[in-house]
Design a protein around this motif. Structure first.
Motif, PDB file in Angstrom:
ATOM      1  N   VAL A 185       0.860  -1.188   0.000  1.00 11.93           N
ATOM      2  CA  VAL A 185       0.000   0.000   0.000  1.00 11.93           C
ATOM      3  C   VAL A 185       0.893   1.233   0.000  1.00 11.93           C
ATOM      4  O   VAL A 185       1.815   1.348   0.817  1.00 11.93           O
ATOM      5  N   VAL A 186       0.628   2.142  -0.922  1.00 10.74           N
ATOM      6  CA  VAL A 186       1.383   3.385  -1.033  1.00 10.74           C
ATOM      7  C   VAL A 186       0.398   4.545  -1.043  1.00 10.74           C
ATOM      8  O   VAL A 186      -0.606   4.509  -1.773  1.00 10.74           O
ATOM      9  N   VAL A 187       0.667   5.561  -0.234  1.00  8.70           N
ATOM     10  CA  VAL A 187      -0.244   6.695  -0.125  1.00  8.70           C
ATOM     11  C   VAL A 187       0.505   8.013  -0.276  1.00  8.70           C
ATOM     12  O   VAL A 187       1.661   8.137   0.137  1.00  8.70           O
ATOM     13  N   ASP A 188      -0.148   8.957  -0.917  1.00  5.84           N
ATOM     14  CA  ASP A 188       0.316  10.339  -1.007  1.00  5.84           C
ATOM     15  C   ASP A 188      -0.852  11.211  -0.567  1.00  5.84           C
ATOM     16  O   ASP A 188      -1.921  11.195  -1.198  1.00  5.84           O
ATOM     17  N   ILE A 189      -0.667  11.941   0.506  1.00  3.46           N
ATOM     18  CA  ILE A 189      -1.720  12.867   0.963  1.00  3.46           C
ATOM     19  C   ILE A 189      -1.604  14.116   0.102  1.00  3.46           C
ATOM     20  O   ILE A 189      -1.122  15.167   0.505  1.00  3.46           O
ATOM     21  N   SER A 190      -2.045  13.966  -1.126  1.00  9.42           N
ATOM     22  CA  SER A 190      -1.813  14.958  -2.176  1.00  9.42           C
ATOM     23  C   SER A 190      -2.919  16.001  -2.272  1.00  9.42           C
ATOM     24  O   SER A 190      -2.735  17.035  -2.895  1.00  9.42           O
ATOM     25  N   GLY A 191      -4.091  15.693  -1.696  1.00  8.50           N
ATOM     26  CA  GLY A 191      -5.249  16.545  -1.921  1.00  8.50           C
ATOM     27  C   GLY A 191      -5.931  16.249  -3.245  1.00  8.50           C
ATOM     28  O   GLY A 191      -6.939  16.863  -3.571  1.00  8.50           O
ATOM     29  N   ARG A 192      -5.379  15.297  -3.995  1.00  6.99           N
ATOM     30  CA  ARG A 192      -5.950  14.903  -5.290  1.00  6.99           C
ATOM     31  C   ARG A 192      -6.386  13.449  -5.198  1.00  6.99           C
ATOM     32  O   ARG A 192      -5.553  12.541  -5.305  1.00  6.99           O
ATOM     33  N   PRO A 193      -7.665  13.202  -4.997  1.00  7.38           N
ATOM     34  CA  PRO A 193      -8.132  11.829  -4.810  1.00  7.38           C
ATOM     35  C   PRO A 193      -7.939  10.978  -6.061  1.00  7.38           C
ATOM     36  O   PRO A 193      -8.347  11.360  -7.159  1.00  7.38           O
ATOM     37  N   TYR A 194      -7.290   9.838  -5.869  1.00  2.86           N
ATOM     38  CA  TYR A 194      -7.119   8.885  -6.963  1.00  2.86           C
ATOM     39  C   TYR A 194      -6.779   7.543  -6.331  1.00  2.86           C
ATOM     40  O   TYR A 194      -5.984   7.485  -5.389  1.00  2.86           O
ATOM     41  N   MET A 195      -7.375   6.486  -6.830  1.00  7.23           N
ATOM     42  CA  MET A 195      -7.077   5.179  -6.284  1.00  7.23           C
ATOM     43  C   MET A 195      -6.823   4.170  -7.388  1.00  7.23           C
ATOM     44  O   MET A 195      -7.540   4.138  -8.387  1.00  7.23           O
ATOM     45  N   VAL A 196      -5.790   3.360  -7.189  1.00  6.51           N
ATOM     46  CA  VAL A 196      -5.510   2.206  -8.036  1.00  6.51           C
ATOM     47  C   VAL A 196      -5.669   0.971  -7.163  1.00  6.51           C
ATOM     48  O   VAL A 196      -5.058   0.878  -6.093  1.00  6.51           O
ATOM     49  N   TRP A 197      -6.507   0.049  -7.610  1.00  9.46           N
ATOM     50  CA  TRP A 197      -6.817  -1.167  -6.837  1.00  9.46           C
ATOM     51  C   TRP A 197      -6.421  -2.378  -7.661  1.00  9.46           C
ATOM     52  O   TRP A 197      -6.934  -2.592  -8.753  1.00  9.46           O
ATOM     53  N   LYS A 198      -5.506  -3.177  -7.123  1.00  8.33           N
ATOM     54  CA  LYS A 198      -5.097  -4.413  -7.783  1.00  8.33           C
ATOM     55  C   LYS A 198      -5.117  -5.544  -6.756  1.00  8.33           C
ATOM     56  O   LYS A 198      -4.073  -6.019  -6.294  1.00  8.33           O
ATOM     57  N   ALA A 199      -6.316  -5.911  -6.383  1.00  2.00           N
ATOM     58  CA  ALA A 199      -6.537  -7.004  -5.441  1.00  2.00           C
ATOM     59  C   ALA A 199      -7.841  -7.676  -5.814  1.00  2.00           C
ATOM     60  O   ALA A 199      -8.709  -7.057  -6.436  1.00  2.00           O
ATOM     61  N   ARG A 200      -7.970  -8.949  -5.435  1.00  2.00           N
ATOM     62  CA  ARG A 200      -9.223  -9.624  -5.747  1.00  2.00           C
ATOM     63  C   ARG A 200      -9.541 -10.649  -4.665  1.00  2.00           C
ATOM     64  O   ARG A 200      -8.644 -11.189  -4.006  1.00  2.00           O
ATOM     65  N   PHE A 257      -2.429  -0.219   4.778  1.00  2.00           N
ATOM     66  CA  PHE A 257      -2.959   1.143   4.697  1.00  2.00           C
ATOM     67  C   PHE A 257      -2.677   1.897   5.992  1.00  2.00           C
ATOM     68  O   PHE A 257      -2.261   3.065   5.973  1.00  2.00           O
ATOM     69  N   ALA A 258      -2.869   1.231   7.108  1.00  2.00           N
ATOM     70  CA  ALA A 258      -2.619   1.862   8.405  1.00  2.00           C
ATOM     71  C   ALA A 258      -1.166   2.292   8.544  1.00  2.00           C
ATOM     72  O   ALA A 258      -0.873   3.439   8.932  1.00  2.00           O
ATOM     73  N   ARG A 259      -0.253   1.410   8.206  1.00  2.00           N
ATOM     74  CA  ARG A 259       1.174   1.717   8.375  1.00  2.00           C
ATOM     75  C   ARG A 259       1.627   2.793   7.389  1.00  2.00           C
ATOM     76  O   ARG A 259       2.468   3.642   7.721  1.00  2.00           O
ATOM     77  N   ALA A 260       1.075   2.778   6.188  1.00  2.27           N
ATOM     78  CA  ALA A 260       1.400   3.831   5.224  1.00  2.27           C
ATOM     79  C   ALA A 260       0.870   5.183   5.705  1.00  2.27           C
ATOM     80  O   ALA A 260       1.553   6.208   5.592  1.00  2.27           O
ATOM     81  N   MET A 261      -0.341   5.194   6.238  1.00  3.16           N
ATOM     82  CA  MET A 261      -0.910   6.446   6.757  1.00  3.16           C
ATOM     83  C   MET A 261      -0.135   6.947   7.967  1.00  3.16           C
ATOM     84  O   MET A 261       0.044   8.160   8.135  1.00  3.16           O
ATOM     85  N   ARG A 262       0.327   6.039   8.802  1.00  3.83           N
ATOM     86  CA  ARG A 262       1.131   6.466   9.955  1.00  3.83           C
ATOM     87  C   ARG A 262       2.347   7.259   9.488  1.00  3.83           C
ATOM     88  O   ARG A 262       2.665   8.321  10.030  1.00  3.83           O
ATOM     89  N   GLN A 263       3.046   6.753   8.473  1.00  2.00           N
ATOM     90  CA  GLN A 263       4.202   7.481   7.940  1.00  2.00           C
ATOM     91  C   GLN A 263       3.786   8.826   7.356  1.00  2.00           C
ATOM     92  O   GLN A 263       4.447   9.839   7.568  1.00  2.00           O
ATOM     93  N   ALA A 264       2.700   8.822   6.599  1.00  2.00           N
ATOM     94  CA  ALA A 264       2.311  10.012   5.841  1.00  2.00           C
ATOM     95  C   ALA A 264       1.819  11.153   6.724  1.00  2.00           C
ATOM     96  O   ALA A 264       2.039  12.324   6.408  1.00  2.00           O
ATOM     97  N   VAL A 265       1.145  10.839   7.832  1.00  2.00           N
ATOM     98  CA  VAL A 265       0.579  11.908   8.671  1.00  2.00           C
ATOM     99  C   VAL A 265       1.555  12.406   9.732  1.00  2.00           C
ATOM    100  O   VAL A 265       1.340  13.472  10.314  1.00  2.00           O
TER     101      VAL A 265
END
Length: 197
Positions: A105-120, A170-178
């Motif tokens: 999971v990779v996140v950028d708190i960019s203010g520009r919403p965009y999501m790529v989902w590659k899971a099933r 997602f949680a760990r990526a958000m922890r870094q980002a915030v």
């Protein structure tokens, strides 16, 4: 303290969400959907973002409105807590293993919403929760929180493990980002001088 509080009431759901970005990962989650509760609890615990979420939704119809609206409200609360985003790390990335499963999971708190989902998922439900709603939950959070969010299941076969590894990633990526970076002071991490818009 960087906190956000959202009260969202429609004819379909009545939702109260509070977050504290500088918390310890404490949570009080009641959506009416057991597996969703479990996943939001995982998000809180592993991001160290305190989350309170109370949802009264029209579950007699189906789980869609409760899932979508709770995610929208969580995203709004995160955006409120982030304010102008001054001093944050902005980016976060996590590889999250769970037994035979590995997710990225990779996140950028960019203010520009965009999501790529590659899971099933190969089963229709986890507990009583419709697995098709998992992608929609992340999409809804990214929309209102203003996240560029990339989610990829690298491999794995157990549906529970796949879902949980994604939420923990997602949680760990958000922890870094915030998290605040002392070297940045209150500077917004963008050469534009603002994020979003």
């Amino acid at each position: 303290m960087r906190t956000g509080k959202i009260q969202r009431k429609t004819k379909e759901t009545d939702i109260h969400v509070e977050v504290n970005l500088d918390g310890t990962g404490t949570y009080d989650i009641h959506t009416g959907i057991g597996f969703l509760d479990h996943m939001v609890e995982q998000f809180s615990r592993h991001s160290l973002i305190d989350v309170t979420m109370k949802v009264d939704g029209d579950l007699h119809i189906d789980q869609h409105h409760t899932t979508e609206d709770s995610a929208l409200a969580l995203g709004q609360a995160l955006a409120e807590a982030l304010g102008d985003k001054g001093g944050i790390g902005r980016y976060g990335e996590a590889h999250s293993p769970m037994d035979e499963t590995l997710s990225r999971v990779v996140v950028d708190i960019s203010g520009r919403p965009y999501m790529v989902w590659k899971a099933r998922f190969t089963q229709e439900k986890l507990g009583e929760w419709d697995t098709e709603l998992i992608e929609h939950w992340f999409h809804s959070v990214s929309q209102t929180a203003g996240l560029t969010l990339h989610i990829q299941q690298l491999y794995g076969t157990n549906n529970h493990h796949i879902c949980e590894s994604i939420y923990k990633g997602f949680a760990r990526a958000m922890r870094q980002a915030v998290e605040l970076d002392a070297r940045k002071g209150n500077a917004v991490p963008s050469t534009k001088g603002q994020l979003g818009g």
